[in-house]
Design a protein around this motif. Structure first.
Motif, PDB file in Angstrom:
ATOM      1  N   MET A 244       0.830  -1.205   0.000  1.00 20.15           N
ATOM      2  CA  MET A 244       0.000   0.000   0.000  1.00 20.15           C
ATOM      3  C   MET A 244       0.865   1.256   0.000  1.00 20.15           C
ATOM      4  O   MET A 244       1.985   1.261   0.510  1.00 20.15           O
ATOM      5  N   GLY A 245       0.317   2.327  -0.567  1.00 19.95           N
ATOM      6  CA  GLY A 245       0.998   3.612  -0.581  1.00 19.95           C
ATOM      7  C   GLY A 245       0.007   4.740  -0.785  1.00 19.95           C
ATOM      8  O   GLY A 245      -1.164   4.511  -1.107  1.00 19.95           O
ATOM      9  N   ASP A 246       0.475   5.962  -0.587  1.00 18.80           N
ATOM     10  CA  ASP A 246      -0.387   7.131  -0.743  1.00 18.80           C
ATOM     11  C   ASP A 246      -0.629   7.437  -2.213  1.00 18.80           C
ATOM     12  O   ASP A 246       0.289   7.465  -3.026  1.00 18.80           O
ATOM     13  N   PHE A 247      -1.887   7.675  -2.534  1.00 16.99           N
ATOM     14  CA  PHE A 247      -2.262   8.125  -3.866  1.00 16.99           C
ATOM     15  C   PHE A 247      -3.397   9.119  -3.698  1.00 16.99           C
ATOM     16  O   PHE A 247      -4.513   8.749  -3.369  1.00 16.99           O
ATOM     17  N   GLY A 248      -3.094  10.390  -3.841  1.00 17.21           N
ATOM     18  CA  GLY A 248      -4.112  11.437  -3.723  1.00 17.21           C
ATOM     19  C   GLY A 248      -4.769  11.495  -2.360  1.00 17.21           C
ATOM     20  O   GLY A 248      -5.941  11.836  -2.256  1.00 17.21           O
ATOM     21  N   GLY A 249      -4.012  11.140  -1.309  1.00 20.34           N
ATOM     22  CA  GLY A 249      -4.571  11.175   0.037  1.00 20.34           C
ATOM     23  C   GLY A 249      -5.275   9.893   0.458  1.00 20.34           C
ATOM     24  O   GLY A 249      -5.807   9.802   1.556  1.00 20.34           O
ATOM     25  N   TYR A 250      -5.277   8.891  -0.402  1.00 16.03           N
ATOM     26  CA  TYR A 250      -5.887   7.595  -0.100  1.00 16.03           C
ATOM     27  C   TYR A 250      -4.795   6.548   0.026  1.00 16.03           C
ATOM     28  O   TYR A 250      -3.788   6.603  -0.673  1.00 16.03           O
ATOM     29  N   GLU A 251      -5.023   5.565   0.894  1.00 14.74           N
ATOM     30  CA  GLU A 251      -4.139   4.408   0.987  1.00 14.74           C
ATOM     31  C   GLU A 251      -4.583   3.433  -0.096  1.00 14.74           C
ATOM     32  O   GLU A 251      -5.644   2.830   0.011  1.00 14.74           O
ATOM     33  N   MET A 252      -3.775   3.323  -1.145  1.00 11.22           N
ATOM     34  CA  MET A 252      -4.149   2.521  -2.306  1.00 11.22           C
ATOM     35  C   MET A 252      -3.099   1.447  -2.557  1.00 11.22           C
ATOM     36  O   MET A 252      -1.929   1.614  -2.223  1.00 11.22           O
ATOM     37  N   PRO A 253      -3.509   0.333  -3.200  1.00  9.17           N
ATOM     38  CA  PRO A 253      -2.544  -0.707  -3.529  1.00  9.17           C
ATOM     39  C   PRO A 253      -1.614  -0.245  -4.655  1.00  9.17           C
ATOM     40  O   PRO A 253      -2.067   0.294  -5.660  1.00  9.17           O
ATOM     41  N   LEU A 254      -0.333  -0.412  -4.448  1.00  7.72           N
ATOM     42  CA  LEU A 254       0.648  -0.095  -5.489  1.00  7.72           C
ATOM     43  C   LEU A 254       0.901  -1.331  -6.351  1.00  7.72           C
ATOM     44  O   LEU A 254       1.042  -1.238  -7.558  1.00  7.72           O
ATOM     45  N   TRP A 255       1.003  -2.485  -5.684  1.00 10.41           N
ATOM     46  CA  TRP A 255       1.135  -3.765  -6.358  1.00 10.41           C
ATOM     47  C   TRP A 255       0.907  -4.866  -5.340  1.00 10.41           C
ATOM     48  O   TRP A 255       0.831  -4.640  -4.149  1.00 10.41           O
ATOM     49  N   TYR A 256       0.807  -6.091  -5.854  1.00  9.72           N
ATOM     50  CA  TYR A 256       0.613  -7.268  -5.007  1.00  9.72           C
ATOM     51  C   TYR A 256       1.883  -8.111  -5.048  1.00  9.72           C
ATOM     52  O   TYR A 256       2.872  -7.732  -5.666  1.00  9.72           O
ATOM     53  N   ALA A 257       1.840  -9.259  -4.414  1.00  9.30           N
ATOM     54  CA  ALA A 257       3.028 -10.092  -4.230  1.00  9.30           C
ATOM     55  C   ALA A 257       3.761 -10.417  -5.529  1.00  9.30           C
ATOM     56  O   ALA A 257       4.976 -10.563  -5.537  1.00  9.30           O
ATOM     57  N   SER A 258       3.044 -10.532  -6.625  1.00  8.34           N
ATOM     58  CA  SER A 258       3.704 -10.897  -7.889  1.00  8.34           C
ATOM     59  C   SER A 258       4.576  -9.761  -8.432  1.00  8.34           C
ATOM     60  O   SER A 258       5.408  -9.990  -9.310  1.00  8.34           O
ATOM     61  N   GLY A 259       4.388  -8.556  -7.931  1.00 14.39           N
ATOM     62  CA  GLY A 259       5.212  -7.425  -8.334  1.00 14.39           C
ATOM     63  C   GLY A 259       4.605  -6.620  -9.475  1.00 14.39           C
ATOM     64  O   GLY A 259       3.773  -7.118 -10.233  1.00 14.39           O
ATOM     65  N   PRO A 260       5.042  -5.376  -9.610  1.00 12.49           N
ATOM     66  CA  PRO A 260       4.449  -4.475 -10.616  1.00 12.49           C
ATOM     67  C   PRO A 260       4.672  -4.922 -12.062  1.00 12.49           C
ATOM     68  O   PRO A 260       3.801  -4.740 -12.902  1.00 12.49           O
ATOM     69  N   LYS A 261       5.811  -5.536 -12.368  1.00 10.40           N
ATOM     70  CA  LYS A 261       6.071  -5.964 -13.747  1.00 10.40           C
ATOM     71  C   LYS A 261       5.091  -7.055 -14.165  1.00 10.40           C
ATOM     72  O   LYS A 261       4.493  -6.980 -15.249  1.00 10.40           O
ATOM     73  N   ASN A 262       4.910  -8.069 -13.322  1.00 12.60           N
ATOM     74  CA  ASN A 262       3.979  -9.154 -13.641  1.00 12.60           C
ATOM     75  C   ASN A 262       2.546  -8.637 -13.762  1.00 12.60           C
ATOM     76  O   ASN A 262       1.793  -9.072 -14.632  1.00 12.60           O
TER      77      ASN A 262
END
Length: 162
Positions: free
Chosen positions: A21-39
């Motif tokens: 999770m990370g900040d996106f426009g003041g919301y706690e949003m998912p950045l990526w899951y266990a498989s990673g952003p590339k997958n």
């Protein structure tokens, strides 16, 4: 609201499914899951992916005169916006355009969905629900109901060839 930021209705689901999770426009949003952003990126461009877009603002516009109000305030001609034949917007379809202020400056870009002949849902960027709904109210000369639904509903978008 948490100390970290606002949370969408799917926040706990994201955590239980291993989201980073990370900040996106003041919301706690998912950045990526266990498989990673590339997958995840490859999955979306070759198959399909779902995205929690609950942080985006939604506005309900309904009642007699809704279409006329949107025609005055939205840059897309909703009577001629679907496909090469320029057919009118119809229930179940949406149009992309911009809301402009009285000087021609951009308030925000938006998707206008026609739910029914006199009922629309507008999706704008996070934090823009109030400015856009206020703009519509200022330009409404009828009995149109304009309701800012920001943080009152969840939304998921699907992207990819499948």
């Amino acid at each position: 609201m948490s100390e970290e930021g606002k949370r969408t209705p799917l926040y706990e689901w994201h955590l239980s499914n291993g989201a980073k999770m990370g900040d996106f426009g003041g919301y706690e949003m998912p950045l990526w899951y266990a498989s990673g952003p590339k997958n995840e990126h490859l999955s979306v461009i070759t198959c399909a992916g779902i995205f929690d877009t609950s942080h985006m603002a939604a506005i309900s516009v309904s009642g007699v005169g809704s279409l006329e109000l949107l025609q005055r305030c939205f840059t897309k001609d909703l009577t001629a916006c679907i496909g090469p034949a320029k057919k009118p917007l119809m229930p179940g379809r949406c149009a992309y355009g911009v809301f402009l202020d009285e000087k021609g400056g951009v308030i925000d870009d938006a998707l206008v969905y026609m739910n029914h002949a006199d009922r629309f849902t507008i999706i704008v960027n996070a934090g823009m629900g109030k400015p856009v709904s206020d703009h519509l109210k200022e330009n409404d000369g009828s009995d149109v109901q304009i309701v800012d639904l920001t943080d009152k509903l969840g939304k998921i978008d699907v992207q990819g060839p499948q």
